[in-house]
Design a protein around this motif. Structure first.
Motif, mmCIF file in Angstrom:
data_model
loop_
_atom_site.group_PDB
_atom_site.id
_atom_site.type_symbol
_atom_site.label_atom_id
_atom_site.label_comp_id
_atom_site.label_asym_id
_atom_site.label_seq_id
_atom_site.Cartn_x
_atom_site.Cartn_y
_atom_site.Cartn_z
ATOM 1 N N THR A 15 39.962 35.287 34.920
ATOM 2 C CA THR A 15 40.396 37.799 34.719
ATOM 3 C C THR A 15 39.507 38.334 35.543
ATOM 4 O OG1 THR A 15 40.510 38.342 32.404
ATOM 5 C CG2 THR A 15 42.562 37.571 34.046
ATOM 6 N N TRP A 18 38.661 40.233 38.776
ATOM 7 C CA TRP A 18 39.174 40.650 38.624
ATOM 8 C C TRP A 18 38.732 42.311 38.407
ATOM 9 C CZ3 TRP A 18 44.202 39.029 35.956
ATOM 10 C CH2 TRP A 18 45.153 37.712 36.853
ATOM 11 N N ARG A 69 37.137 44.458 29.922
ATOM 12 C CA ARG A 69 38.141 44.700 31.426
ATOM 13 C C ARG A 69 39.213 45.489 31.027
ATOM 14 N NH1 ARG A 69 41.166 43.422 35.113
ATOM 15 N NH2 ARG A 69 42.080 41.054 33.795
ATOM 16 N N THR A 70 39.769 45.195 30.634
ATOM 17 C CA THR A 70 41.284 46.447 30.188
ATOM 18 C C THR A 70 41.196 46.454 28.858
ATOM 19 O OG1 THR A 70 42.796 43.920 29.590
ATOM 20 C CG2 THR A 70 42.540 45.227 32.209
#
Length: 85
Positions: A15, A18, A69-70
């Protein structure tokens, strides 16, 4: 919360292509905790001031550049300089 396993590391690696969440704020505090996900990175160097540094910083992988990232991906909330609104 995600567990700190090789499977979650693989997921973070995939990921990493992304984009970073738009609500991420802050900056790295050089705590080095993310460099132990799930084992100590061989490129991590500890300094006398208690901070940690990457010896291949300019060439580090995307999952390192974008961590976390999140918010769901953040496994080091207690020490990480990044937060999410």
């Amino acid at each position: 919360m995600n567990k700190n396993t090789w499977l979650t590391k693989l997921k973070r690696t995939v990921t990493a292509f992304w984009p970073v969440a738009k609500n991420r704020q802050g900056e790295c505090h050089n705590c080095g905790k993310c460099c132990y996900l799930p084992t100590r990175c061989p490129f991590l160097q500890d300094s006398a001031d208690g901070k940690s540094y990457c010896t291949v910083y300019n060439m580090r992988s995307l999952n390192c550049r974008k961590y976390p990232r999140t918010e769901k991906e953040c496994l080091t909330k207690a020490t990480c300089g990044y937060s999410f609104e």
